[in-house]
Design a protein around this motif. Structure first.
Motif, PDB file in Angstrom:
ATOM      1  N   VAL A  37      10.903 -28.478   8.861  1.00 27.13           N
ATOM      2  CA  VAL A  37      11.263 -27.118   9.272  1.00 27.13           C
ATOM      3  C   VAL A  37      10.233 -26.570  10.262  1.00 27.13           C
ATOM      4  CG1 VAL A  37      11.705 -24.764   8.490  1.00 27.13           C
ATOM      5  CG2 VAL A  37      12.463 -26.691   7.098  1.00 27.13           C
ATOM      6  N   PHE A  38       8.949 -26.855  10.003  1.00 31.78           N
ATOM      7  CA  PHE A  38       7.912 -26.367  10.914  1.00 31.78           C
ATOM      8  C   PHE A  38       8.027 -27.031  12.290  1.00 31.78           C
ATOM      9  CE2 PHE A  38       3.595 -26.409  12.725  1.00 31.78           C
ATOM     10  CZ  PHE A  38       3.372 -25.036  12.770  1.00 31.78           C
ATOM     11  N   ALA A  39       8.338 -28.327  12.309  1.00 30.92           N
ATOM     12  CA  ALA A  39       8.526 -29.016  13.592  1.00 30.92           C
ATOM     13  C   ALA A  39       9.697 -28.413  14.363  1.00 30.92           C
ATOM     14  CB  ALA A  39       8.767 -30.508  13.355  1.00 30.92           C
ATOM     15  N   THR A  40      10.759 -28.063  13.645  1.00 30.77           N
ATOM     16  CA  THR A  40      11.909 -27.414  14.287  1.00 30.77           C
ATOM     17  C   THR A  40      11.499 -26.076  14.889  1.00 30.77           C
ATOM     18  OG1 THR A  40      13.450 -28.475  12.750  1.00 30.77           O
ATOM     19  CG2 THR A  40      14.231 -26.501  13.885  1.00 30.77           C
ATOM     20  N   ALA A  41      10.712 -25.303  14.134  1.00 28.47           N
ATOM     21  CA  ALA A  41      10.230 -24.014  14.640  1.00 28.47           C
ATOM     22  C   ALA A  41       9.316 -24.215  15.851  1.00 28.47           C
ATOM     23  CB  ALA A  41       9.487 -23.264  13.540  1.00 28.47           C
ATOM     24  N   GLY A  42       8.513 -25.280  15.819  1.00 25.81           N
ATOM     25  CA  GLY A  42       7.628 -25.568  16.950  1.00 25.81           C
ATOM     26  C   GLY A  42       8.399 -25.869  18.217  1.00 25.81           C
ATOM     27  N   ASN A 129      26.977 -17.358  19.891  1.00 25.48           N
ATOM     28  CA  ASN A 129      25.957 -17.442  18.834  1.00 25.48           C
ATOM     29  C   ASN A 129      24.791 -18.284  19.344  1.00 25.48           C
ATOM     30  OD1 ASN A 129      24.405 -17.805  16.541  1.00 25.48           O
ATOM     31  ND2 ASN A 129      26.158 -18.083  15.187  1.00 25.48           N
ATOM     32  N   LYS A 130      23.850 -17.637  20.021  1.00 20.70           N
ATOM     33  CA  LYS A 130      22.716 -18.354  20.599  1.00 20.70           C
ATOM     34  C   LYS A 130      21.731 -18.835  19.541  1.00 20.70           C
ATOM     35  CE  LYS A 130      22.914 -15.979  25.065  1.00 20.70           C
ATOM     36  NZ  LYS A 130      22.162 -15.154  26.052  1.00 20.70           N
ATOM     37  N   ALA A 131      21.613 -18.100  18.443  1.00 18.52           N
ATOM     38  CA  ALA A 131      20.650 -18.467  17.398  1.00 18.52           C
ATOM     39  C   ALA A 131      20.995 -19.819  16.784  1.00 18.52           C
ATOM     40  CB  ALA A 131      20.615 -17.394  16.321  1.00 18.52           C
ATOM     41  N   ALA A 132      22.293 -20.044  16.529  1.00 20.88           N
ATOM     42  CA  ALA A 132      22.721 -21.319  15.944  1.00 20.88           C
ATOM     43  C   ALA A 132      22.402 -22.477  16.874  1.00 20.88           C
ATOM     44  CB  ALA A 132      24.211 -21.277  15.628  1.00 20.88           C
ATOM     45  N   ALA A 133      22.709 -22.296  18.164  1.00 23.17           N
ATOM     46  CA  ALA A 133      22.422 -23.356  19.141  1.00 23.17           C
ATOM     47  C   ALA A 133      20.924 -23.587  19.259  1.00 23.17           C
ATOM     48  CB  ALA A 133      23.011 -22.979  20.493  1.00 23.17           C
ATOM     49  N   HIS A 134      20.150 -22.517  19.260  1.00 24.99           N
ATOM     50  CA  HIS A 134      18.694 -22.622  19.360  1.00 24.99           C
ATOM     51  C   HIS A 134      18.141 -23.441  18.189  1.00 24.99           C
ATOM     52  CE1 HIS A 134      14.789 -20.298  20.588  1.00 24.99           C
ATOM     53  NE2 HIS A 134      14.595 -21.591  20.489  1.00 24.99           N
ATOM     54  N   LEU A 135      18.639 -23.163  16.987  1.00 27.49           N
ATOM     55  CA  LEU A 135      18.179 -23.858  15.794  1.00 27.49           C
ATOM     56  C   LEU A 135      18.558 -25.340  15.829  1.00 27.49           C
ATOM     57  CD1 LEU A 135      16.937 -23.771  12.921  1.00 27.49           C
ATOM     58  CD2 LEU A 135      19.243 -23.309  12.069  1.00 27.49           C
ATOM     59  N   ILE A 136      19.830 -25.634  16.124  1.00 25.92           N
ATOM     60  CA  ILE A 136      20.306 -27.017  16.077  1.00 25.92           C
ATOM     61  C   ILE A 136      19.678 -27.851  17.187  1.00 25.92           C
ATOM     62  CG2 ILE A 136      22.325 -28.523  16.202  1.00 25.92           C
ATOM     63  CD1 ILE A 136      22.080 -26.884  13.627  1.00 25.92           C
ATOM     64  N   VAL A 137      19.629 -27.311  18.405  1.00 29.54           N
ATOM     65  CA  VAL A 137      19.020 -28.059  19.514  1.00 29.54           C
ATOM     66  C   VAL A 137      17.545 -28.333  19.207  1.00 29.54           C
ATOM     67  CG1 VAL A 137      18.352 -27.957  21.947  1.00 29.54           C
ATOM     68  CG2 VAL A 137      20.638 -27.210  21.250  1.00 29.54           C
ATOM     69  N   SER A 138      16.846 -27.329  18.689  1.00 30.85           N
ATOM     70  CA  SER A 138      15.440 -27.515  18.339  1.00 30.85           C
ATOM     71  C   SER A 138      15.280 -28.575  17.260  1.00 30.85           C
ATOM     72  CB  SER A 138      14.840 -26.189  17.847  1.00 30.85           C
ATOM     73  OG  SER A 138      14.879 -25.207  18.859  1.00 30.85           O
ATOM     74  N   ALA A 139      16.171 -28.554  16.272  1.00 34.71           N
ATOM     75  CA  ALA A 139      16.099 -29.539  15.187  1.00 34.71           C
ATOM     76  C   ALA A 139      16.346 -30.946  15.700  1.00 34.71           C
ATOM     77  CB  ALA A 139      17.111 -29.188  14.098  1.00 34.71           C
ATOM     78  N   MET A 140      17.314 -31.102  16.608  1.00 37.61           N
ATOM     79  CA  MET A 140      17.623 -32.439  17.126  1.00 37.61           C
ATOM     80  C   MET A 140      16.445 -33.002  17.932  1.00 37.61           C
ATOM     81  SD  MET A 140      20.542 -33.002  15.816  1.00 37.61           S
ATOM     82  CE  MET A 140      20.194 -31.860  14.484  1.00 37.61           C
ATOM     83  N   VAL A 141      15.815 -32.150  18.728  1.00 39.01           N
ATOM     84  CA  VAL A 141      14.629 -32.590  19.482  1.00 39.01           C
ATOM     85  C   VAL A 141      13.493 -32.909  18.515  1.00 39.01           C
ATOM     86  CG1 VAL A 141      12.891 -31.926  21.189  1.00 39.01           C
ATOM     87  CG2 VAL A 141      15.287 -31.290  21.542  1.00 39.01           C
ATOM     88  N   ALA A 142      13.317 -32.048  17.497  1.00 41.31           N
ATOM     89  CA  ALA A 142      12.257 -32.256  16.508  1.00 41.31           C
ATOM     90  C   ALA A 142      12.439 -33.584  15.782  1.00 41.31           C
ATOM     91  CB  ALA A 142      12.231 -31.106  15.512  1.00 41.31           C
ATOM     92  N   GLN A 143      13.690 -33.965  15.519  1.00 38.99           N
ATOM     93  CA  GLN A 143      13.948 -35.208  14.809  1.00 38.99           C
ATOM     94  C   GLN A 143      13.493 -36.425  15.618  1.00 38.99           C
ATOM     95  OE1 GLN A 143      17.748 -33.398  12.291  1.00 38.99           O
ATOM     96  NE2 GLN A 143      18.105 -35.076  13.696  1.00 38.99           N
ATOM     97  N   VAL A 144      13.730 -36.383  16.911  1.00 37.17           N
ATOM     98  CA  VAL A 144      13.270 -37.481  17.770  1.00 37.17           C
ATOM     99  C   VAL A 144      11.745 -37.510  17.808  1.00 37.17           C
ATOM    100  CG1 VAL A 144      13.292 -38.440  20.105  1.00 37.17           C
ATOM    101  CG2 VAL A 144      15.370 -37.384  19.189  1.00 37.17           C
ATOM    102  N   VAL A 145      11.135 -36.326  17.896  1.00 34.05           N
ATOM    103  CA  VAL A 145       9.671 -36.231  17.930  1.00 34.05           C
ATOM    104  C   VAL A 145       9.071 -36.758  16.629  1.00 34.05           C
ATOM    105  CG1 VAL A 145       7.710 -34.640  18.014  1.00 34.05           C
ATOM    106  CG2 VAL A 145       9.647 -34.317  19.565  1.00 34.05           C
ATOM    107  N   ILE A 146       9.622 -36.342  15.496  1.00 32.94           N
ATOM    108  CA  ILE A 146       9.107 -36.758  14.192  1.00 32.94           C
ATOM    109  C   ILE A 146       9.197 -38.271  14.024  1.00 32.94           C
ATOM    110  CG2 ILE A 146       9.615 -36.718  11.713  1.00 32.94           C
ATOM    111  CD1 ILE A 146      10.341 -33.747  12.056  1.00 32.94           C
ATOM    112  N   MET A 147      10.328 -38.843  14.410  1.00 28.52           N
ATOM    113  CA  MET A 147      10.505 -40.286  14.244  1.00 28.52           C
ATOM    114  C   MET A 147       9.589 -41.099  15.156  1.00 28.52           C
ATOM    115  SD  MET A 147      12.600 -40.826  11.801  1.00 28.52           S
ATOM    116  CE  MET A 147      13.134 -42.518  12.016  1.00 28.52           C
ATOM    117  N   ASN A 148       9.018 -40.438  16.164  1.00 26.23           N
ATOM    118  CA  ASN A 148       8.142 -41.147  17.102  1.00 26.23           C
ATOM    119  C   ASN A 148       6.742 -40.536  17.166  1.00 26.23           C
ATOM    120  OD1 ASN A 148       9.995 -43.213  18.530  1.00 26.23           O
ATOM    121  ND2 ASN A 148      11.184 -41.325  18.543  1.00 26.23           N
ATOM    122  N   MET A 149       6.354 -39.810  16.143  1.00 30.46           N
ATOM    123  CA  MET A 149       5.033 -39.173  16.133  1.00 30.46           C
ATOM    124  C   MET A 149       3.904 -40.205  16.227  1.00 30.46           C
ATOM    125  SD  MET A 149       4.305 -38.134  12.151  1.00 30.46           S
ATOM    126  CE  MET A 149       5.811 -37.220  11.837  1.00 30.46           C
TER     127      MET A 149
END
Length: 299
Positions: A37-42, A129-149
């Motif tokens: 969740v923190f990575a998504t917020a980042g 609904n920009k908030a939903a897109a902001h959350l999901i797009v951020s989460a998808m990018v965060a997932q790639v970042v986390i898997m390759n940290m």
């Protein structure tokens, strides 16, 4: 996740402080949950900065600040453990992956994350609904970042955990957003009924499979996850007849793992996943216990 979404929707300092504090407490409950969740917020903060939304960027910095304050006790312990002479051994013991390469084995997963991000942006464009897109797009990018940290810090903390325990929540949310957009293109009520039926059948099929899998897993592993009555009686005797924190010696690793969970006792031979003892210390105690109980050398 919900509080982060509400904060992105409301865009008030109070909502981000509440979400950040909740994220911090989640970190103590199960660290990968809080980290995800923190990575998504980042990533959401970087997204806001790139789009020059400086007010939102400041709010997400406040989010990070309150998160840091709440988790400060964790980081204090983390620093203390890393000062131990055998800290590297403990890190390897918990299952971290040591590497610096890109996770090419998950390339198709990364492509699917990109598609879900596109669905979220499509949903935002259709609904506003920009908030939903902001959350999901951020989460998808965060997932790639986390898997390759590991490309940045040299290791990945239990990489098998991320996709099996963490990512599915927002992946499913992104998918349902896309389904919602597709529904808007169905012009007739009959088409919507047929589509709803197909989705309901798919959902029912997935839920049924999950229930069957859980039942079969429980049936097959029942014996290994059951404590024998004689063992429970022994644990109760220890609880009732020994002083608190008194040490029990046993050559059985299974018993050593069970005693701290069911009694107020400590064990001479520690379980490697919940002790700060070094490997050499643990092995030495194991050999002493085996010698005291006359366990054959060939064992």
């Amino acid at each position: 996740i919900y509080l982060l979404y509400r904060a992105l929707e409301k865009k008030t300092l109070r909502s981000f402080l509440i979400a950040g504090a909740a994220n911090g407490f989640l970190f103590y409950t199960y660290m990968p949950n809080g980290a995800y969740v923190f990575a998504t917020a980042g990533v959401a903060g970087v997204y806001a900065l790139v789009h020059r939304d400086y007010k939102l960027t400041k709010y997400l910095l406040a989010y990070a600040g309150i998160f840091g304050m709440v988790t400060s006790f964790f980081w204090y312990n983390f620093i203390q453990i890393n000062q131990l002479p055998y800290a590297e051994e403990i890190r390897r013991r918990v299952g971290i992956e040591i590497s610096n390469g890109f996770r090419t084995t998950h390339i198709y997963d990364f492509v699917s994350y990109g598609l879900l991000a596109l669905l979220a942006m499509w949903y935002s464009k259709k609904t506003g609904n920009k908030a939903a897109a902001h959350l999901i797009v951020s989460a998808m990018v965060a997932q790639v970042v986390i898997m390759n940290m590991q490309m940045v810090i040299g290791f990945n903390l239990m990489p098998s955990v991320w996709e099996s325990h963490e990512f599915y929540i927002l992946n499913a949310t992104g998918l349902f957003l896309g389904i919602g957009v597709l529904f808007s293109y169905l012009k007739t009520s009959r088409g919507k009924i047929i589509a709803t039926g197909c989705i309901a059948l798919l959902t029912l099929s997935m839920m049924s499979r999950a229930l069957i899998t859980e039942y079969e897993l429980a049936r097959v592993t029942y014996a290994t996850r059951t404590i024998e009555p004689a063992t429970l009686d022994a644990m109760q005797w220890l609880q009732e007849n020994t002083p608190t924190d008194s040490v029990v010696i046993t050559p059985s690793l299974a018993t050593s793992a069970t005693i701290p969970a069911l009694t107020h006792n400590r064990v001479f031979v520690p379980y490697s996943m919940n002790t700060l003892a070094s490997k050499d210390e643990t092995l030495n105690r194991f050999l002493i216990a085996n010698q005291l109980f006359g366990v054959p050398v060939k064992h």
